[in-house]
Design a protein around this motif. Structure first.
Motif, PDB file in Angstrom:
ATOM      1  N   LEU A 164      59.228  51.050 -33.671  1.00 18.45           N
ATOM      2  CA  LEU A 164      57.995  50.138 -34.732  1.00 18.45           C
ATOM      3  C   LEU A 164      56.837  50.369 -34.631  1.00 18.45           C
ATOM      4  N   THR A 165      57.299  49.061 -33.494  1.00 21.05           N
ATOM      5  CA  THR A 165      55.738  48.053 -32.906  1.00 21.05           C
ATOM      6  C   THR A 165      56.099  47.868 -31.884  1.00 21.05           C
ATOM      7  N   PHE A 166      55.134  47.124 -30.993  1.00 21.09           N
ATOM      8  CA  PHE A 166      55.485  47.009 -29.515  1.00 21.09           C
ATOM      9  C   PHE A 166      55.453  45.518 -28.790  1.00 21.09           C
ATOM     10  N   LEU A 167      55.967  44.525 -29.072  1.00 17.16           N
ATOM     11  CA  LEU A 167      55.908  42.627 -29.056  1.00 17.16           C
ATOM     12  C   LEU A 167      55.471  42.867 -27.288  1.00 17.16           C
ATOM     13  N   ASP A 168      54.725  42.291 -27.129  1.00 16.41           N
ATOM     14  CA  ASP A 168      55.277  41.629 -26.264  1.00 16.41           C
ATOM     15  C   ASP A 168      54.499  40.080 -26.062  1.00 16.41           C
ATOM     16  N   GLN A 169      56.080  39.461 -25.909  1.00 20.89           N
ATOM     17  CA  GLN A 169      56.120  38.210 -26.569  1.00 20.89           C
ATOM     18  C   GLN A 169      55.464  37.579 -25.671  1.00 20.89           C
ATOM     19  N   ARG A 170      54.654  37.301 -24.166  1.00 22.33           N
ATOM     20  CA  ARG A 170      54.439  36.867 -23.238  1.00 22.33           C
ATOM     21  C   ARG A 170      52.971  36.206 -24.190  1.00 22.33           C
ATOM     22  N   ASN A 171      52.601  37.680 -25.242  1.00 19.23           N
ATOM     23  CA  ASN A 171      51.492  36.860 -25.586  1.00 19.23           C
ATOM     24  C   ASN A 171      51.119  35.738 -26.605  1.00 19.23           C
ATOM     25  N   ARG A 172      50.900  34.616 -26.044  1.00 15.44           N
ATOM     26  CA  ARG A 172      50.697  33.785 -27.054  1.00 15.44           C
ATOM     27  C   ARG A 172      50.526  34.173 -28.478  1.00 15.44           C
ATOM     28  N   ASP A 173      49.091  35.081 -28.384  1.00 17.77           N
ATOM     29  CA  ASP A 173      48.940  35.303 -29.919  1.00 17.77           C
ATOM     30  C   ASP A 173      50.284  36.050 -30.600  1.00 17.77           C
ATOM     31  N   VAL A 174      50.855  36.782 -29.999  1.00 15.75           N
ATOM     32  CA  VAL A 174      51.696  37.593 -30.655  1.00 15.75           C
ATOM     33  C   VAL A 174      52.828  36.514 -31.248  1.00 15.75           C
ATOM     34  N   TRP A 175      53.226  36.165 -29.615  1.00 14.58           N
ATOM     35  CA  TRP A 175      54.670  35.141 -30.193  1.00 14.58           C
ATOM     36  C   TRP A 175      54.180  33.932 -31.269  1.00 14.58           C
ATOM     37  N   ILE A 176      53.450  33.288 -31.365  1.00 15.14           N
ATOM     38  CA  ILE A 176      52.795  32.561 -32.257  1.00 15.14           C
ATOM     39  C   ILE A 176      53.047  33.167 -33.807  1.00 15.14           C
ATOM     40  N   ALA A 177      52.307  34.791 -33.832  1.00 15.58           N
ATOM     41  CA  ALA A 177      52.257  35.304 -35.026  1.00 15.58           C
ATOM     42  C   ALA A 177      53.925  35.716 -35.258  1.00 15.58           C
ATOM     43  N   THR A 178      53.913  36.137 -34.643  1.00 15.01           N
ATOM     44  CA  THR A 178      56.096  36.546 -35.371  1.00 15.01           C
ATOM     45  C   THR A 178      56.808  35.448 -35.411  1.00 15.01           C
ATOM     46  N   ALA A 179      56.568  34.198 -34.524  1.00 17.83           N
ATOM     47  CA  ALA A 179      57.179  32.959 -35.206  1.00 17.83           C
ATOM     48  C   ALA A 179      57.430  32.275 -36.782  1.00 17.83           C
ATOM     49  N   ARG A 180      58.080  31.450 -36.945  1.00 18.00           N
ATOM     50  CA  ARG A 180      58.804  31.202 -38.511  1.00 18.00           C
ATOM     51  C   ARG A 180      57.218  30.022 -38.831  1.00 18.00           C
ATOM     52  N   TYR A 181      57.050  28.871 -37.032  1.00 16.35           N
ATOM     53  CA  TYR A 181      56.298  28.090 -37.272  1.00 16.35           C
ATOM     54  C   TYR A 181      55.978  28.285 -36.196  1.00 16.35           C
ATOM     55  N   LYS A 182      54.231  27.541 -36.408  1.00 17.32           N
ATOM     56  CA  LYS A 182      53.329  27.081 -35.090  1.00 17.32           C
ATOM     57  C   LYS A 182      53.561  26.270 -34.351  1.00 17.32           C
ATOM     58  N   PHE A 183      53.990  25.236 -34.867  1.00 16.93           N
ATOM     59  CA  PHE A 183      54.894  23.839 -34.109  1.00 16.93           C
ATOM     60  C   PHE A 183      56.052  24.534 -33.118  1.00 16.93           C
ATOM     61  N   SER A 184      56.721  25.110 -33.638  1.00 16.67           N
ATOM     62  CA  SER A 184      57.933  25.803 -32.789  1.00 16.67           C
ATOM     63  C   SER A 184      57.782  26.631 -31.665  1.00 16.67           C
ATOM     64  N   ALA A 185      56.862  27.803 -32.264  1.00 18.13           N
ATOM     65  CA  ALA A 185      56.228  28.596 -31.358  1.00 18.13           C
ATOM     66  C   ALA A 185      55.385  27.661 -29.634  1.00 18.13           C
ATOM     67  N   THR A 186      55.374  26.739 -30.493  1.00 19.99           N
ATOM     68  CA  THR A 186      54.164  25.927 -29.377  1.00 19.99           C
ATOM     69  C   THR A 186      54.738  24.712 -28.491  1.00 19.99           C
ATOM     70  N   VAL A 187      54.348  23.192 -29.243  1.00 21.10           N
ATOM     71  CA  VAL A 187      55.110  22.512 -29.155  1.00 21.10           C
ATOM     72  C   VAL A 187      56.514  22.815 -28.587  1.00 21.10           C
TER      73      VAL A 187
END
Length: 327
Positions: A164-187
């Motif tokens: 249904l989707t193919f998500l490479d979570q190593r990709n920073r943009d993908v990881w942040i876009a699929t996370a609930r909060y940008k802060f928790s996805a980064t810091v």
């Protein structure tokens, strides 16, 4: 490895998936015992892996379904497993470690890599039963599970993959876009990394806080059912799993992927993982056919027509094509 039966934790005794059916078209509702999958367990490294199955020895090919980080095997069978079984295919929906009715061994802490190895070993188990061709289907994160398994398994084990989707979570943009909060996805991930490499690697964090789980489907009442279900969207994942999920390196990178054809069934109204988030994986793939089918009016976990019918028809046609068989 062997089967274990007679377990007392089954979907048969759970109400969440039954409630979810209320939001599906009537044709997809499992209203009688004859409609239900059979339930079984397969032992893998002292874990009891739950199998939700439509067995059919006469089927010319098998389809193995994999959930994502907010769903489970029975929910896969509701929207695609039973329709494919009705088309004449043998279907098994697997509950991976930590999800559905699978029973994880006491004290066991697993990472995303164990998800990939378990499904790879399950393919070998299926091949030991008979040599019928196998197609993998993955919903949400399950799409990338299908890709990673196809890249990891011996050549010839997988004839095609559907995601249904193919998500490479190593990709920073993908990881942040699929996370609930940008802060928790980064810091916040610095803390996850540290904990994942410590004796506290088994500490769990709700997936509804780690990811944009509120966008799992486009029906608010159905979301309440999902989030209340500890075997799917209401689940929690360990620090080890979250870190491994974000950093997992495939055996074959997309530009070199030459294992089997790919079908991408993208919900057109997906508010969690829109089409562009799959492009970093699929655009570089040139050595095998990659087909895109948009599912009209459908959300991330599709409850809507005509997307559900379009998905069923596309997957059925794909299985026929890549396996060269016809039920």
């Amino acid at each position: 490895m062997k089967r274990k039966t007679g377990r007392d934790t089954l979907y048969h005794d759970q109400s969440a998936w039954w409630k979810l059916q209320e939001f599906l078209p009537p044709r997809l509702r499992l209203t009688s015992e004859a409609d239900l999958p059979t339930e079984d367990f397969w032992e893998w490294e002292s874990n009891n892996i739950h199998l939700d199955q439509y067995l059919n020895p006469e089927a010319p090919a098998k389809v193995i379904l994999h959930h994502g980080v907010g769903t489970n095997g029975r929910q896969m069978n509701l929207i695609i497993g039973k329709p494919l079984a009705d088309q004449g295919w043998e279907v098994t929906a697997v509950d991976n470690l930590g999800y559905g009715m699978t029973q994880v061994r006491p004290g066991g802490t697993y990472g995303y890599g164990q998800w990939i190895q378990m499904i790879t070993d399950y393919l070998a188990y299926e091949k030991s039963r008979d040599d019928r061709p196998i197609v993998l289907y993955g919903l949400s994160a399950g799409g990338m599970v299908a890709y990673h398994v196809a890249a990891h398994a011996p050549r010839g084990a997988v004839h095609g993959i559907v995601g249904l989707t193919f998500l490479d979570q190593r990709n920073r943009d993908v990881w942040i876009a699929t996370a609930r909060y940008k802060f928790s996805a980064t810091v916040g991930m610095k803390g996850v990394e540290a904990l994942a490499r410590s004796p506290m690697k088994g500490l769990e964090f709700p997936m509804s806080l780690a990811s944009k789980m509120s966008a799992l489907c486009n029906n608010a009442d159905a979301m309440k059912v999902f989030l209340a279900d500890k075997t799917s969207a209401g689940n929690a994942a360990s620090m080890k799993f979250l870190d491994d999920y974000r950093t997992y390196v495939p055996d074959i990178e997309p530009a070199d992927f030459d294992v089997c054809p790919i079908l991408h069934t993208q919900p057109a109204e997906d508010h969690w993982t829109p089409l562009e988030l799959s492009k970093p994986v699929l655009d570089p793939i040139k050595k095998v056919p990659v087909k895109l089918v948009m599912l009209e009016n459908a959300g991330h976990y599709p409850l809507e027509e005509p997307g559900l019918t379009q998905m069923e028809e596309a997957v059925d046609a794909f299985v026929r094509d890549v396996t060269g068989t016809n039920p």
